[in-house]
Design a protein around this motif. Structure first.
Motif, PDB file in Angstrom:
ATOM      1  N   ARG A  21       0.830  -1.202   0.000  1.00 37.02           N
ATOM      2  CA  ARG A  21       0.000   0.000   0.000  1.00 37.02           C
ATOM      3  C   ARG A  21       0.864   1.251   0.000  1.00 37.02           C
ATOM      4  O   ARG A  21       1.882   1.319   0.689  1.00 37.02           O
ATOM      5  CB  ARG A  21      -0.892  -0.011   1.253  1.00 37.02           C
ATOM      6  N   LYS A  22       0.465   2.257  -0.754  1.00 45.69           N
ATOM      7  CA  LYS A  22       1.192   3.520  -0.803  1.00 45.69           C
ATOM      8  C   LYS A  22       1.200   4.199   0.568  1.00 45.69           C
ATOM      9  O   LYS A  22       0.308   3.993   1.378  1.00 45.69           O
ATOM     10  CB  LYS A  22       0.549   4.471  -1.831  1.00 45.69           C
ATOM     11  N   GLY A  23       2.230   5.013   0.805  1.00 49.85           N
ATOM     12  CA  GLY A  23       2.303   5.782   2.039  1.00 49.85           C
ATOM     13  C   GLY A  23       3.225   5.150   3.060  1.00 49.85           C
ATOM     14  O   GLY A  23       4.277   4.611   2.714  1.00 49.85           O
ATOM     15  N   ARG A  24       2.831   5.179   4.312  1.00 51.73           N
ATOM     16  CA  ARG A  24       3.719   4.750   5.390  1.00 51.73           C
ATOM     17  C   ARG A  24       4.071   3.267   5.293  1.00 51.73           C
ATOM     18  O   ARG A  24       5.131   2.845   5.767  1.00 51.73           O
ATOM     19  CB  ARG A  24       3.082   5.046   6.748  1.00 51.73           C
ATOM     20  N   ALA A  25       3.205   2.491   4.701  1.00 51.54           N
ATOM     21  CA  ALA A  25       3.487   1.057   4.571  1.00 51.54           C
ATOM     22  C   ALA A  25       4.759   0.816   3.779  1.00 51.54           C
ATOM     23  O   ALA A  25       5.492  -0.149   4.052  1.00 51.54           O
ATOM     24  CB  ALA A  25       2.306   0.344   3.899  1.00 51.54           C
ATOM     25  N   THR A  26       5.049   1.680   2.804  1.00 53.16           N
ATOM     26  CA  THR A  26       6.247   1.463   1.992  1.00 53.16           C
ATOM     27  C   THR A  26       7.511   1.673   2.809  1.00 53.16           C
ATOM     28  O   THR A  26       8.541   1.043   2.547  1.00 53.16           O
ATOM     29  CB  THR A  26       6.255   2.376   0.747  1.00 53.16           C
ATOM     30  N   TYR A  27       7.456   2.559   3.821  1.00 57.39           N
ATOM     31  CA  TYR A  27       8.615   2.736   4.695  1.00 57.39           C
ATOM     32  C   TYR A  27       8.890   1.472   5.490  1.00 57.39           C
ATOM     33  O   TYR A  27      10.016   0.948   5.493  1.00 57.39           O
ATOM     34  CB  TYR A  27       8.398   3.914   5.647  1.00 57.39           C
ATOM     35  N   PHE A  28       7.872   0.977   6.186  1.00 54.40           N
ATOM     36  CA  PHE A  28       8.069  -0.198   7.029  1.00 54.40           C
ATOM     37  C   PHE A  28       8.453  -1.417   6.195  1.00 54.40           C
ATOM     38  O   PHE A  28       9.318  -2.206   6.591  1.00 54.40           O
ATOM     39  CB  PHE A  28       6.815  -0.467   7.851  1.00 54.40           C
ATOM     40  N   ALA A  29       7.828  -1.567   5.045  1.00 55.69           N
ATOM     41  CA  ALA A  29       8.131  -2.719   4.198  1.00 55.69           C
ATOM     42  C   ALA A  29       9.529  -2.616   3.592  1.00 55.69           C
ATOM     43  O   ALA A  29      10.299  -3.582   3.631  1.00 55.69           O
ATOM     44  CB  ALA A  29       7.086  -2.842   3.092  1.00 55.69           C
ATOM     45  N   SER A  30       9.878  -1.446   3.057  1.00 54.98           N
ATOM     46  CA  SER A  30      11.151  -1.334   2.343  1.00 54.98           C
ATOM     47  C   SER A  30      12.337  -1.441   3.283  1.00 54.98           C
ATOM     48  O   SER A  30      13.367  -2.037   2.937  1.00 54.98           O
ATOM     49  CB  SER A  30      11.212  -0.029   1.550  1.00 54.98           C
ATOM     50  N   ARG A  31      12.212  -0.903   4.492  1.00 56.27           N
ATOM     51  CA  ARG A  31      13.346  -0.943   5.406  1.00 56.27           C
ATOM     52  C   ARG A  31      13.502  -2.311   6.077  1.00 56.27           C
ATOM     53  O   ARG A  31      14.612  -2.717   6.416  1.00 56.27           O
ATOM     54  CB  ARG A  31      13.196   0.150   6.469  1.00 56.27           C
ATOM     55  N   SER A  32      12.399  -3.018   6.277  1.00 55.46           N
ATOM     56  CA  SER A  32      12.476  -4.302   6.965  1.00 55.46           C
ATOM     57  C   SER A  32      12.569  -5.493   6.023  1.00 55.46           C
ATOM     58  O   SER A  32      12.856  -6.605   6.468  1.00 55.46           O
ATOM     59  CB  SER A  32      11.251  -4.488   7.868  1.00 55.46           C
ATOM     60  N   ALA A  33      12.363  -5.279   4.729  1.00 56.11           N
ATOM     61  CA  ALA A  33      12.278  -6.399   3.781  1.00 56.11           C
ATOM     62  C   ALA A  33      13.533  -7.256   3.752  1.00 56.11           C
ATOM     63  O   ALA A  33      13.455  -8.462   3.496  1.00 56.11           O
ATOM     64  CB  ALA A  33      11.975  -5.875   2.381  1.00 56.11           C
ATOM     65  N   ALA A  34      14.699  -6.656   4.020  1.00 57.43           N
ATOM     66  CA  ALA A  34      15.934  -7.434   4.000  1.00 57.43           C
ATOM     67  C   ALA A  34      15.922  -8.551   5.039  1.00 57.43           C
ATOM     68  O   ALA A  34      16.642  -9.554   4.893  1.00 57.43           O
ATOM     69  CB  ALA A  34      17.133  -6.515   4.239  1.00 57.43           C
ATOM     70  N   MET A  35      15.103  -8.416   6.091  1.00 58.98           N
ATOM     71  CA  MET A  35      15.019  -9.457   7.113  1.00 58.98           C
ATOM     72  C   MET A  35      14.163 -10.632   6.677  1.00 58.98           C
ATOM     73  O   MET A  35      14.098 -11.650   7.371  1.00 58.98           O
ATOM     74  CB  MET A  35      14.472  -8.872   8.418  1.00 58.98           C
TER      75      MET A  35
END
Length: 282
Positions: free
Chosen positions: A36-50
């Motif tokens: 989802r656009k917005g704040r979700a992209t921050y949490f997803a993009s920064r944590s995705a490496a885990m």
């Protein structure tokens, strides 16, 4: 080498990493794979490496965010997309943002290639021990383009430092919200309003943290740091600097100085070209 040089270099490089959290290109690319656009992209993009982790590990590593806010976006992001696709989308978005802000010609310059080599050398001096967010990013394959090598190296250095900062906060017996409250009280962090809005802590949760800190003698009841509170925050920052020092020692003083010289112009250009909302990295 001068430890203050290491800290200054880390702070100088920070905008080249952090602009990815504000760039519309990253929001577009990550949302294009289902998040989802917005704040979700921050949490997803920064944590995705885990990988496909739940809200618990993300809240643990992001630390100062209200866990309920993290849980609002994770693991929902992994129901919409895969972590692998999000990592790739993030890097496409950052590359597009750097191109817009710095210009394509600058990104293929000898200066960026040299900076990438130096930053990669520094990143090789990082330890993954006890640093989960850094370690997850260190497991990712290195990009091929020099400007993305530079971004990846800066990201490794930034998350290495951030994990060390969390360890220092835990050592000081400061919870996530207490860390945010005390940092805000120094006058060098967010305003209270901005901290609560972006990290999702309610007025009652904030006031409760202040009361708890006051009982420990670290704050006054009206939210001012006591001498003991100032000393504790100073100790946290000093410990953070110490734990972040090894990669810069690995690069050496000459290399660190040269990296600073090479990266100051693109940082200035990115800031001038509106990489951040008003007041961020001012």
């Amino acid at each position: 080498m001068d430890p203050h040089l290491a800290g200054r270099t880390a702070r100088l490089l920070e905008p080249l990493h952090a602009l990815g959290y504000f760039a519309p290109e990253v929001d577009h690319e990550v949302s294009s794979v289902g998040v989802r656009k917005g704040r979700a992209t921050y949490f997803a993009s920064r944590s995705a490496a885990m990988g496909r982790v739940g809200a618990g590990p993300v809240a643990a590593t992001f630390y100062v965010f209200n866990p309920s806010l993290v849980a609002h976006f994770i693991p929902a992001a992994w129901e919409a997309s895969s972590p692998e696709d999000v990592v790739a989308a993030r890097y496409r978005g950052v590359s597009a943002a750097w191109t817009r802000l710095l210009g394509e010609e600058a990104l293929v310059s000898d200066a960026v290639e040299e900076a990438a080599d130096l930053a990669r050398t520094a990143a090789a001096g990082c330890s993954v021990a006890g640093r989960p967010l850094h370690a997850a990013h260190a497991d990712q394959a290195w990009p091929e383009e020099p400007h993305m090598v530079l971004f990846h190296a800066i990201t490794l250095l930034r998350e290495h430092r951030g994990d060390g900062h969390v360890a220092a906060l835990i050592g000081a017996d400061l919870s996530g919200i207490e860390a945010l409250v005390t940092h805000t009280a120094t006058g060098r962090g967010f305003t209270r309003a901005a901290a609560q809005a972006t990290r999702a802590w309610s007025d009652e949760e904030w006031s409760s943290a202040v009361r708890g800190l006051a009982q420990r003698g670290l704050m006054s009841v009206d939210g001012e740091l006591t001498d003991e509170g100032v000393a504790l925050r100073t100790a946290v920052e000093s410990r953070t600097e110490e734990s972040a020092f090894p990669p810069w020692e690995h690069l050496g003083e000459a290399g660190t100085t040269r990296l600073t010289e090479l990266c100051r112009p693109p940082v200035t250009t990115a800031l001038t070209n509106g990489a951040f909302p008003a007041g961020v990295f001012a």
